[in-house]
Design a protein around this motif. Structure first.
Motif, PDB file in Angstrom:
ATOM      1  N   THR A  98       0.797  -1.300  -0.040  1.00  0.00           N
ATOM      2  CA  THR A  98      -0.113   0.130   0.136  1.00  0.00           C
ATOM      3  C   THR A  98       0.977   1.282  -0.066  1.00  0.00           C
ATOM      4  OG1 THR A  98      -1.654  -1.178   1.216  1.00  0.00           O
ATOM      5  CG2 THR A  98      -1.908   1.320   1.079  1.00  0.00           C
ATOM      6  N   VAL A  99       1.899   1.284   0.605  1.00  0.00           N
ATOM      7  CA  VAL A  99       2.741   2.490   1.057  1.00  0.00           C
ATOM      8  C   VAL A  99       3.435   2.725  -0.274  1.00  0.00           C
ATOM      9  CG1 VAL A  99       4.766   3.543   2.003  1.00  0.00           C
ATOM     10  CG2 VAL A  99       2.951   2.560   3.293  1.00  0.00           C
ATOM     11  N   GLU A 100       3.930   1.496  -0.933  1.00  0.00           N
ATOM     12  CA  GLU A 100       4.828   1.772  -2.226  1.00  0.00           C
ATOM     13  C   GLU A 100       3.799   2.154  -3.183  1.00  0.00           C
ATOM     14  OE1 GLU A 100       6.152  -2.144  -2.489  1.00  0.00           O
ATOM     15  OE2 GLU A 100       7.869  -1.892  -1.077  1.00  0.00           O
ATOM     16  N   GLY A 107       4.092  10.555  -3.817  1.00  0.00           N
ATOM     17  CA  GLY A 107       5.374  11.225  -3.210  1.00  0.00           C
ATOM     18  C   GLY A 107       5.274  10.950  -1.779  1.00  0.00           C
ATOM     19  N   GLY A 108       6.110  11.417  -1.031  1.00  0.00           N
ATOM     20  CA  GLY A 108       6.120  11.124   0.315  1.00  0.00           C
ATOM     21  C   GLY A 108       5.379  12.173   1.352  1.00  0.00           C
ATOM     22  N   LEU A 123       6.028  -0.873  11.748  1.00  0.00           N
ATOM     23  CA  LEU A 123       6.638  -1.459  10.604  1.00  0.00           C
ATOM     24  C   LEU A 123       6.787  -0.230   9.458  1.00  0.00           C
ATOM     25  CD1 LEU A 123       7.447  -4.033   8.995  1.00  0.00           C
ATOM     26  CD2 LEU A 123       5.077  -4.448   8.179  1.00  0.00           C
ATOM     27  N   ILE A 124       5.648   0.429   9.244  1.00  0.00           N
ATOM     28  CA  ILE A 124       5.796   1.402   8.281  1.00  0.00           C
ATOM     29  C   ILE A 124       6.912   2.405   8.627  1.00  0.00           C
ATOM     30  CG2 ILE A 124       4.537   3.679   7.269  1.00  0.00           C
ATOM     31  CD1 ILE A 124       1.963   1.499   7.565  1.00  0.00           C
ATOM     32  N   LYS A 125       6.933   2.884   9.952  1.00  0.00           N
ATOM     33  CA  LYS A 125       8.019   3.856  10.232  1.00  0.00           C
ATOM     34  C   LYS A 125       9.384   3.476  10.431  1.00  0.00           C
ATOM     35  CE  LYS A 125       7.376   7.411  11.183  1.00  0.00           C
ATOM     36  NZ  LYS A 125       7.056   8.735  10.279  1.00  0.00           N
ATOM     37  N   ARG A 126       9.425   1.977  10.303  1.00  0.00           N
ATOM     38  CA  ARG A 126      10.883   1.344  10.034  1.00  0.00           C
ATOM     39  C   ARG A 126      11.205   1.437   8.738  1.00  0.00           C
ATOM     40  NH1 ARG A 126      11.191  -4.898  10.975  1.00  0.00           N
ATOM     41  NH2 ARG A 126      10.700  -4.399   8.630  1.00  0.00           N
ATOM     42  N   ASP A 127      10.379   1.233   7.817  1.00  0.00           N
ATOM     43  CA  ASP A 127      10.839   0.994   6.273  1.00  0.00           C
ATOM     44  C   ASP A 127      10.659   2.113   5.556  1.00  0.00           C
ATOM     45  OD1 ASP A 127      11.685  -1.747   7.161  1.00  0.00           O
ATOM     46  OD2 ASP A 127       9.677  -2.568   6.465  1.00  0.00           O
ATOM     47  N   PHE A 128       9.717   2.946   6.013  1.00  0.00           N
ATOM     48  CA  PHE A 128       9.362   4.294   5.382  1.00  0.00           C
ATOM     49  C   PHE A 128       9.200   5.405   6.316  1.00  0.00           C
ATOM     50  CE2 PHE A 128       7.175   0.631   3.370  1.00  0.00           C
ATOM     51  CZ  PHE A 128       7.656   0.650   1.983  1.00  0.00           C
ATOM     52  N   PRO A 129      10.220   5.631   6.812  1.00  0.00           N
ATOM     53  CA  PRO A 129      10.463   6.771   7.902  1.00  0.00           C
ATOM     54  C   PRO A 129       9.809   7.864   7.499  1.00  0.00           C
ATOM     55  CG  PRO A 129      12.736   6.403   7.225  1.00  0.00           C
ATOM     56  CD  PRO A 129      11.796   5.379   6.361  1.00  0.00           C
ATOM     57  N   GLY A 130       9.648   8.588   6.282  1.00  0.00           N
ATOM     58  CA  GLY A 130       9.385   9.782   5.950  1.00  0.00           C
ATOM     59  C   GLY A 130       7.697  10.062   6.009  1.00  0.00           C
TER      60      GLY A 130
END
Length: 225
Positions: A98-100, A107-108, A123-130
């Protein structure tokens, strides 16, 4: 100014999604689940026509549903360049894909993710911190054994790494909004459909986003102060 997130009901199908986009709200909320064959779909309920969604391939979901059940990728294309996306994850296992998809389309800084699961936030904050993520608090009000935790959510919010808190409006009215604001967490408040409550929360600087099934009404009330 408090932003508005237009919530789309399953019963409205694609028409509801287009209406939400056309409303002029800053965000359009979609609920994300996964089918048995791995498709990410926009659907609030666990079931379709009484059958668990996660036991049905997407082709079967489409056959069972009374209205179209869009893929998340299709929904993001409809929202893109018209509003920001508000992605409400309804279950584990949807986080990365979903995030990808959202990063590719928006965009971010063009979307926010909400989830009731602290592990999904982490999990999201670890792999997609922005990426901006809010821990949703208040769904447990209807579930035995979890309601008490919702009245004191700050430990879970901090430990998950959430940027924001998404509060059920009932909790927001009994002091939980005050707790979160004092701790420095902006709030999203859901799902606010009564006009007196809309006025109350739209005028509250602690509320960053108001989530509603009636975005046109919320926009009118906000415009008139």
């Amino acid at each position: 100014m408090t932003a508005i997130s237009a919530h789309r009901r399953d019963s409205a199908g694609l028409t509801g999604l287009h209406d939400a986009v056309a409303s002029g709200a800053e965000y359009v909320e979609i609920d994300v689940r996964r089918t048995a064959d791995g498709a990410l779909v926009v659907h609030h309920d666990r079931t379709v026509a009484g059958v668990p969604l996660n036991r049905c391939p997407y082709s079967r979901v489409r056959a069972l549903a009374s209205r179209p059940v869009p893929l998340v990728a299709e929904a993001l294309e409809i929202i893109k360049e018209r509003a920001r996306a508000h992605l409400d994850l309804k279950e584990h296992g949807c986080e990365h894909e979903t995030v990808e998809l959202a990063l590719e389309s928006f965009g971010g800084d063009g979307f926010v993710v909400t989830t009731r699961e602290p592990a999904s936030v982490a999990l999201i904050k670890r792999d997609f911190p922005g990426v901006t993520v809010a821990l949703s608090v208040g769904r447990g009000l209807w579930e035995r054994g979890t309601a008490v935790r919702d009245f004191v959510p700050l430990r879970a919010v901090r430990e998950s790494g959430a940027d924001m808190v998404a509060l059920n409006h009932r909790l927001a009215r009994v002091g939980v909004l005050r707790q979160c604001a004092r701790a420095g967490f902006p709030a999203m408040v859901w799902t606010v459909n009564a006009e007196p409550l809309m006025r109350r929360f739209l005028g509250d600087p602690r509320v960053a986003v108001l989530i509603t099934d009636r975005p046109s009404t919320a926009l009118r009330l906000r415009a008139h102060g």
